[in-house]
Design a protein around this motif. Structure first.
Motif, mmCIF file in Angstrom:
data_model
loop_
_atom_site.group_PDB
_atom_site.id
_atom_site.type_symbol
_atom_site.label_atom_id
_atom_site.label_comp_id
_atom_site.label_asym_id
_atom_site.label_seq_id
_atom_site.Cartn_x
_atom_site.Cartn_y
_atom_site.Cartn_z
ATOM 1 N N SER A 360 0.840 -1.196 0.000
ATOM 2 C CA SER A 360 0.000 0.000 0.000
ATOM 3 C C SER A 360 0.872 1.241 0.000
ATOM 4 C CB SER A 360 -0.915 0.017 1.231
ATOM 5 O OG SER A 360 -1.792 -1.088 1.226
ATOM 6 N N PHE A 361 0.349 2.310 -0.600
ATOM 7 C CA PHE A 361 0.986 3.627 -0.558
ATOM 8 C C PHE A 361 -0.008 4.569 0.112
ATOM 9 C CE2 PHE A 361 2.707 1.432 -4.264
ATOM 10 C CZ PHE A 361 4.068 1.529 -4.038
ATOM 11 N N GLY A 362 0.213 4.804 1.405
ATOM 12 C CA GLY A 362 -0.784 5.577 2.129
ATOM 13 C C GLY A 362 -2.078 4.790 2.203
ATOM 14 N N GLY A 363 -3.163 5.403 1.739
ATOM 15 C CA GLY A 363 -4.449 4.704 1.739
ATOM 16 C C GLY A 363 -4.719 3.918 0.478
ATOM 17 N N LEU A 364 -3.804 3.993 -0.521
ATOM 18 C CA LEU A 364 -4.001 3.288 -1.789
ATOM 19 C C LEU A 364 -3.421 1.885 -1.709
ATOM 20 C CD1 LEU A 364 -4.746 3.238 -4.831
ATOM 21 C CD2 LEU A 364 -2.453 4.145 -5.282
#
Length: 592
Positions: A360-364
């Motif tokens: 994940s990248f942050g909330g993505l």
């Protein structure tokens, strides 16, 4: 040493001989000092160039190594009565150790952060020596045994010694340039990510470079103290000292052995003469000269005089490679490509297994619980709409990203989170969606970099590279610079670079991107030949016409998750795949 290597050193030998002859005919002591300082600063520039010129990591702090060498000699002579003949090698050792101690934490930084961090080291050491009371140290005069303490009555001997050190440094730099060491550094400079993917342990090679660079700077700093007989913190750790190393190299040309020599031969006599003539009226005139030199280089020859003159020569005299020189490529039409039987069809042996891979990248959530198996000699197509997470999966597989959870098993061994060079050593080769060539290197040298991970010697690396270049059909143009290539040639060169490392698995990330129809046919034909030879391949591609005839099975991603997998005929008719690519309104038109 080989004959080509000896021929390459001939200009340095001729230059040294002519310079020595000139210095032997100069009687004025000040001019003789200037003649000594030219090779001294050339060596210091070569030491800076060995790190910054070849790796591209600009150092503003090389005075740290220079000053350590100078003070080691001064203090060693004062407190231990040691000879400079012994202290200069000790200074080199201390400079190398300092390089390791400075480099290991600082190489975590990139770009201007690295440059600014390097600037802090000599300034900090300068204040330490001032605090310790070493504001000015004068080396003791040894009248009873001057030769043993390198205190010559004839100043021309200092010039000859400085020339000998310069020639030795040129020889060492040449050896580095022509070895795995130099090729690794140049690859790091031009594209560090591609170098890592090709199996180069970039941190290890950068540490070797800064250690060797620090050793050379320490040795020449020690000699500088012997020549001047006076050492102050500002004269050996000051900003102008680091600036001189940087300036002579940048003015003459970075990344080449001749750059620092040319820069020193032009700038040092000019700066010293102006300082002697006008220094009292214009304090700091030397700094002005070096500043103007940098401005002139930026405006006229951004890479330095050597590269400017070399490029002008190449444009005027070098033969141009025309299309007629290019090797014929195997051709086929994508519309007529057939799934020809391979010599070794896919087996039941699992060479790569991915278990619940997530990132994940942050909330993505870029990748969500992706699992699949890649069998020996299989060709797996990874497809999905833009943003589906395909390239992120590849980056997780070969170490450019660390997974939040999950495993990447290569032959049953968990390699998740390992560095790209370690993944490459384990047998995974990689090409990139956005091409990552080393533009200042030839096709063959680009591929040689990829061969080092599998080669035990430079000769073997060149053999493996030549074979890989032949497999992709670029042998006839192997000497061309990568910066001059077409998109198709760059794609093939990247493929050859991956093949040269003798991988068991190839990860091909959009190998047809940016190609015209005919060019794509040629690249597909090469990939098909690799498949027939039994190569295990995972490929990301949007050109479905080619993919359905090329792959054994598909893995379909959407929003980072696997929506289906299976044979091409079944996957291309799956309503979920059609919806992911074309939208819900097309599902009704899907063939059944």
């Amino acid at each position: 040493m080989s004959m080509p290597a000896l021929r390459s050193l001939l200009p340095a030998l001729v230059f040294t001989a002519i310079y020595a002859a000139i210095s032997l005919n100069v009687s004025n002591s000040y001019y003789q000092l200037v003649l000594t300082l030219v090779p001294v600063w050339a060596v210091f520039g070569l030491s800076w160039n060995l790190l910054s010129g070849y790796t591209g990591l600009i150092s503003f702090g090389h005075a740290a190594f220079f000053g350590i060498g100078a003070y080691a000699t001064a203090l060693g002579q004062i407190y231990f009565d040691l000879s400079p003949w012994l202290l200069i090698p000790i200074a080199a050792l201390l400079g190398g150790v300092a390089g390791l101690l400075i480099g290991y934490p600082t190489f975590r930084l990139q770009g201007h952060y690295f440059a600014l961090a390097m600037l802090a080291y000599p300034l900090a050491i300068l204040y330490v020596f001032e605090w310790l009371g070493f504001q000015e140290i004068t080396l003791p005069i040894k009248r009873d045994n001057p030769i043993a303490y390198m205190q010559f009555g004839d100043p021309r001997l200092y010039t000859l010694l400085a020339l000998a050190m310069m020639l030795a440094t040129i020889l060492l730099t040449r050896l580095v340039e022509r070895s795995r060491f130099g090729m690794a550094l140049l690859a790091i400079k031009q594209n560090e990510a591609a170098a890592e993917a090709a199996g180069i342990n970039t941190l290890a090679w950068k540490l070797r470079a800064i250690s060797l660079s620090g050793a050379i700077a320490g040795a020449i700093g020690a000699f500088y103290a012997v020549v001047l007989l006076v050492v102050t913190p500002q004269s050996v750790f000051g900003m102008l000292v680091s600036a001189q190393a940087l300036t002579v190299a940048m003015f003459g040309g970075v990344g080449t052995v001749w750059g620092p020599v040319i820069g020193s031969a032009i700038l040092i006599p000019l700066a010293e003469t102006l300082n002697a003539e006008a220094g009292s009226r214009f304090p700091g005139i030397q700094g002005v000269i070096f500043g103007l030199a940098i401005v002139c280089v930026i405006l006229v020859a951004p890479e330095g005089l050597f590269w400017k003159l070399r490029d002008l020569y190449r444009k005027r005299f070098a033969p141009k490679a025309g299309d007629a020189q290019r090797a014929p490529m195997p051709t086929a039409s994508i519309t007529t490509l057939q799934r020809e039987p391979r010599q070794r069809p896919a087996s039941e042996d699992i060479v790569l297994e991915v278990q619940n891979l997530s990132r994940s990248f942050g909330g993505l959530k870029a990748v969500q619980d992706v699992s699949f198996k890649l069998h020996k000699n299989e060709i797996l197509g990874i497809i999905g709409p833009n943003g589906a997470g395909k390239t992120t999966v590849f980056n997780l597989l070969n170490g450019f990203l660390r997974p939040d959870r999950g495993k990447v098993l290569i032959d049953g061994r968990d390699m998740s989170g390992q560095k790209p060079h370690a993944i490459c050593e384990a047998g995974i080769g990689r090409t990139f969606q956005v091409m990552r060539p080393f533009p200042r290197m030839s096709i063959l040298d680009n591929v040689v970099v990829g061969a080092y991970v599998a080669a035990k010697s430079d000769a073997q690396a060149r053999q493996l590279a030549a074979h890989a270049v032949s497999r992709v059909g670029l042998s006839a143009v192997a000497g061309r610079l990568a910066g001059e290539l077409s998109t198709k040639e760059l794609r093939l060169m990247e493929l050859a670079r991956a093949l040269a490392g003798q991988p068991r698995i190839l990860l091909l990330d959009e190998a047809l991107a940016g190609l015209g129809h005919g060019e794509a046919d040629e690249v597909v034909a090469v990939i098909q030949q690799l498949a027939r030879d039994g190569m295990t391949i995972a490929i990301i591609e949007h050109t479905m016409q080619a993919m359905v005839r090329l792959v054994d099975s598909f893995l379909v991603l959407d929003h980072g998750a696997v929506i289906t997998e299976g044979e091409p005929e079944a996957v291309t008719r799956d309503s979920r795949v059609i919806e992911a690519y074309l939208g819900k309104k097309w599902v009704a038109h899907a063939p059944h």
